[in-house]
Design an enzyme around this catalytic site. Structure first.
Site, short mmCIF file in Angstrom:
data_model
loop_
_atom_site.label_atom_id
_atom_site.label_comp_id
_atom_site.label_asym_id
_atom_site.label_seq_id
_atom_site.Cartn_x
_atom_site.Cartn_y
_atom_site.Cartn_z
N SER A 313 60.09 -7.09 -71.74
CA SER A 313 60.10 -5.96 -72.68
C SER A 313 59.37 -4.79 -72.04
O SER A 313 58.66 -4.95 -71.05
CB SER A 313 59.40 -6.35 -73.98
OG SER A 313 57.98 -6.39 -73.80
N ASP A 314 59.56 -3.63 -72.60
CA ASP A 314 58.69 -2.51 -72.25
C ASP A 314 57.46 -2.61 -73.15
O ASP A 314 57.44 -3.34 -74.14
CB ASP A 314 59.41 -1.18 -72.45
CG ASP A 314 58.83 -0.08 -71.57
OD1 ASP A 314 57.67 -0.21 -71.15
OD2 ASP A 314 59.54 0.91 -71.30
N GLY A 315 56.41 -1.90 -72.78
CA GLY A 315 55.18 -1.95 -73.56
C GLY A 315 55.42 -1.51 -75.00
O GLY A 315 55.92 -0.40 -75.23
N GLY A 317 57.70 -2.39 -76.79
CA GLY A 317 59.13 -2.34 -77.09
C GLY A 317 59.53 -3.31 -78.19
O GLY A 317 60.43 -3.02 -78.99
#
Length: 962
Positions: A313-315, A317
């Site tokens: 995931s993105d931070g 996200g």
């Protein structure tokens, strides 16, 4: 990547997942009588993963899929440098830009964590330390290379691979195993603050940089050693042209546009670079956020492309699925949806994926789904060799970080980055022997501007310092800030600042006056303006914005430029910025302009070397410069229907994609394709002779573009398909070759199948997207069909090549018609007249006299003679067998324009060349290919006066198309 608002240290700390496990199980495992398979280097990775999975508890498994845990870190440090408490304190400041933490100490710390995990935890699973490396490893003391957009300006993938090989070595030597780069988003809306992080607007250029970056970071072998790291391609996908140009906004484009543009670099990174990790993007596509997009993360990424690594995931996200997208009611829902779609790792604080423990126990999420995700993460650790030897050499980390070799590479990269946008009357390079005083002016001159995702390097040179070092005692260097436009840090640290405000231009009058005084007293003024890191950056919250609704210079910068220019002192503008800017005043009034983007730690030295001619700039723009934000989208490879100009303006960019000048000149000659006809599935070789026609060595970048004239679905007006950066000595000529393959010509047809359709392809080669020569390539089907009707025969009377010699004293032609034309045909007021007069070229009997007056009343003033080969300006004829247009001219000494119009370009701006009509007859000859046509659909040949109002008169004779 977003930095969580709750704890800024969590993201870059990255994945101390196993530390959660140690809180559950602290006992030390007794040595086994036999080495378990997962510890056996001779066992295949898949089998090692399977064995380890069989030994892990549910809590241990989930712990491996979640970030966070820095407050519980433990170390065993034989050097005595760190205790648990000091290690936790350091890790709690990991995102602090003022943290001074040497490469040696960071290696010792990571070794201490790995030793604890190896010796004090049940299974001894090593930590996968992660970090950022957008343009160099983002830790104190590392080498800072030019920002990604600057690296793209080099058009030099081999150099980019060297840069990321160095960055990977510095990251790996400090104990990191993975970095969140490269950014492969297409920057097709420069309002977006993350434009600086990208490699520009073109899918092919970005794909070449993608493969270079990935293979530089990971190395060329499957197994990744301690001098390399796992690369993470991001942001997957369609993140670079958000609605409104605002970060994380939807990317709602058709599947065709997505596949033929946005996905191209990612596919190359997977299939050519064998990238190890993928980061999902924040945005949605057609209502589905990327973090739960099965089509994107499974069907395309894994089933179609064969990706074998893991998806993170993105931070925050995953949290956005609940808080922003509203597709999940709870974190547990978000975890279940993301895991099912193919997100393997929770990069933020781990709170989303920790809900999987209860969900698996309750049967809501299957154990097999969890094992699938964890298997991919563990396989990455095995690929890195972390189970076999997780330790690094702290002395080597200190030695290689910002080493002399890496500093030299940073300087070379910065020098290749610089793009020369304008150089009127060859003001550049500056001749130091003729200068007594140099004024260096501007808000970006005396700050170390590195761009986003930076830390303080061990060495850094500002533009001002670089000039001072280069000039020494040979001339006086006077500095004036001129103005400020933001109220926080004036260097790379501004990227971290919250609540940034603009400085009121009215308060900068005294600084501008001081700058004017400095310019007046100097022989040359060097203005360093643009943006800074707090005005273009990742916008991760409302108090930390970076997207803009204007591309104009901020604050009092335009006032500063105008004031300096009006002193009359020769002026050079050096731009430092993270996106293309609408610098209309500068483009019109400043004689010399250089684009530097963010040049990295050696930027000052590189700038000085370019300014004073030690280095000849050879960079090219990877992104278009619009005249205003109203021109967006402005990417060069638009569809043919996007050809209408705005009222009272133009769609022509300030500077086009691929553009860049040099201190020398180059010619492109003898463009050819062999064979001229191929079957579907065949290949062809494109060749062009490039010559350095100037007096000094320089770099040029021949660029290959393709355009399919007729296709079953609309095609872009041109698409980049190849480029080479070459260095040529004065007078040196080199034949540049490109290979056209089925991939070069392929497209998605109506049924979304990747095919090559028969037809005529225009092969365009030149130094930029707006300066190309063209040759046709015919592609035939299995029965020789081209897919389009054959062109009509050439018009009767054209066989000899002579259009008119006017010896009959008539305005007649062997075919077609001469017409007096002007902007009055479109509602203007200019006048024109034609008549045959005695006394032609080479003592012939007659010539055609063209006269008239340009009168204000139209947006573009023009008047002159039009030759319509088909009898009217709307009827096209086939003159594809002809090679050149030639004629003789004389007149009133003014410069005139010859234009060739075609049916394909009807309604657009025709290709034009200039000729001078002096007092004596002079012959001119132009290849038809210079007019960007193969001659098969010519509608007109014009000889006109254009531009300033006034009367004109010239004569032409012996007009030939032969």
């Amino acid at each position: 990547m977003r930095i969580p608002r709750r704890n800024l240290s969590l993201q870059l700390l990255v994945c101390l997942a196993l530390l959660c496990v140690t809180a559950i199980s602290q006992e030390k495992a007794a040595p086994a009588a036999n080495t378990p398979p997962y510890r056996n280097l001779a066992v295949a990775i898949d089998d090692r993963v399977a064995d380890l999975l069989s030994r892990m508890t549910l809590e241990e498994k989930v712990g491996q899929l979640t970030g966070g845990g820095e407050d519980r870190v433990s170390v065993i440090d034989p050097t005595g440098t760190f205790s648990d408490e000091t290690a936790r304190a350091i890790m709690g400041r990991w995102w602090d830009p003022d943290l001074e933490f040497t490469p040696k100490k960071s290696a010792i710390l990571r070794n201490g964590v790995q030793r604890y995990l190896r010796e004090k935890t049940r299974l001894g699973i090593p930590q996968l330390f992660m970090g950022e490396s957008l343009h160099g490893f983002m830790e104190y003391g590392s080498t800072s290379f030019p920002q990604a957009l600057g690296l793209a300006s080099t058009w030099d993938p081999a150099l980019v691979k060297q840069v990321f090989t160095a960055a990977g070595d510095e990251a790996g030597s400090r104990g990191a195993g993975q970095v969140f780069t490269p950014v492969l988003d297409l920057a097709r809306d420069p309002r977006w603050g993350r434009t600086e992080e990208t490699y520009g607007e073109d899918a092919y250029l970005v794909s070449r940089m993608a493969v270079a970056a990935v293979t530089g970071l990971q190395g060329d072998a499957f197994n990744i050693g301690r001098h390399h790291v796992v690369a993470t391609m991001k942001h997957f996908a369609v993140h670079g042209q958000p609605e409104g140009g605002t970060n994380t906004a939807p990317g709602n484009y058709s599947e065709r546009i997505i596949r033929e543009n946005f996905l191209v670099p990612f596919q190359a990174a997977v299939q050519e670079g064998h990238v190890g990790s993928v980061m999902a993007s924040y945005n949605e596509i057609d209502g589905v956020p990327s973090h739960i997009n099965h089509w994107l993360l499974d069907r395309v990424l894994r089933q179609e492309w064969g990706f074998k690594g893991y998806v993170t995931s993105d931070g925050d996200g995953l949290q956005m699925l609940v808080q922003t997208h509203h597709v999940a009611a709870t974190k547990a829902d978000a975890a279940r949806l993301a895991l099912a779609a193919g997100v393997d790792f929770d990069l933020s604080d781990g709170s989303v994926y920790r809900t999987l423990i209860n969900q698996v126990k309750q049967g809501i999420v299957s154990q097999s789904e969890l094992d699938r995700a964890l298997g991919r993460v563990l396989a990455t650790k095995f690929r890195l060799g972390l189970f076999d030897n997780p330790f690094v050499d702290p002395e080597y980390a200190e030695k290689t970080s910002n080493s002399p070799e890496h500093r030299a590479l940073a300087l070379k990269a910065a020098q290749e980055t610089v793009v020369l946008l304008k150089n009127e009357k060859n003001l550049l390079p500056l001749d130091l022997s003729k200068l007594k005083s140099i004024a260096v002016i501007g808000p970006n001159a005396d700050g170390l501007h590195l761009g986003g995702y930076s830390r303080m390097p061990a060495h850094g040179v500002t533009i001002l310092q670089g000039i001072q070092d280069r000039v020494g005692s040979k001339a006086k260097v006077v500095f004036a800030e001129g103005c400020r436009f933001t109220d926080k840090h004036q260097d790379w640290r501004g990227w971290f600042d919250d609540d940034v405000k603009l400085v009121d231009p009215a308060t900068e009058a005294d600084k501008i006056k001081a700058a004017v005084d400095a310019a007046k007293s100097a022989d040359v003024a060097i203005l360093v303006v643009g943006e800074n890191e707090s005005t273009n950056r990742e916008a991760w919250s409302e108090n930390h914005r970076g997207d803009r609704d204007s591309l104009e210079l901020l604050g009092a910068q335009n006032d500063l430029v105008k004031a300096v220019v009006e002193t009359g002192t020769p002026t050079v503008v050096f731009l430092i910025n993270g996106r293309p800017l609408s610098i209309n005043y500068i483009a019109e009034h400043v004689p010399a302009i250089l684009e530097g983007w963010y040049l990295g730690q050696e930027g000052g030295g590189a700038a000085a070397n370019v300014l004073f001619g030690d280095v000849n700039p050879g960079g090219k723009l990877p992104i278009t410069f619009p005249r205003s934000v109203g021109d967006l989208p402005d990417f060069y490879n638009h569809k043919p229907s996007a050809n209408r100009s705005y009222a009272f303006s133009t769609r022509q960019p300030l500077f086009p994609f691929g553009y860049g000048l040099s201190y020398t000149t180059f010619s492109f000659d003898d463009l050819r394709v062999e064979p001229k006809q191929i079957q579907i599935g065949g290949t062809a070789k494109v060749s062009v002779d490039v010559t350095n026609t100037g007096s000094r060595e320089g770099d040029e970048v021949p660029q290959l573009y393709i355009h399919q004239k007729i296709a079953s679905v609309t095609r872009p007006v041109m698409q980049l398909k190849g480029f080479q950066r070459v260095t040529l000595k004065p007078g040196e000529r080199k034949t540049i070759e490109f290979t056209i393959t089925p991939d070069t010509l392929s497209m998605l047809n109506v049924d979304m199948h990747n095919v090559v359709e028969p037809g005529i392809f225009e092969v365009l080669v030149g130094p930029s997207s707006d300066q190309t020569k063209t040759v046709p390539l015919a592609v035939t089907g299995p029965y020789g069909e081209t897919g389009i009707a054959p062109p009509p025969p050439p018009p009767a009377g054209s066989e000899s090549g002579v259009v008119s010699n006017f010896d009959d004293m008539k305005t007649s032609a062997n075919y077609g018609t001469w017409i007096a034309g002007s902007d009055k045909m479109g509602g203007g007021k200019s006048t024109s007249s034609l008549q045959a007069v005695a006394g032609g070229a080479n003592n012939s009997k007659g010539a055609l006299q063209v006269g008239g007056e340009l009168i204000p009343g139209a947006q573009f003033l023009w008047s002159g003679a039009l030759f319509a080969p088909g009898g009217s300006p709307t009827e096209s004829v086939n003159l594809s067998g002809k090679k050149t247009v030639s004629f003789w001219a004389k007149g009133d000494g003014k410069t005139y324009t010859i234009a060739l119009t075609t049916e394909a370009n009807q309604g657009g701006m025709p290709a034009m060349k200039q000729f001078a009509a002096g007092p004596e007859w002079k012959q001119y000859s132009f290849p038809i290919s210079d007019f960007q046509t193969d001659g098969s659909d010519i509608t007109g040949l014009s000889f006109v006066s254009a531009g300033a109002p006034g009367k004109f008169e010239f004569e032409i004779d012996e007009v030939e198309i032969k």
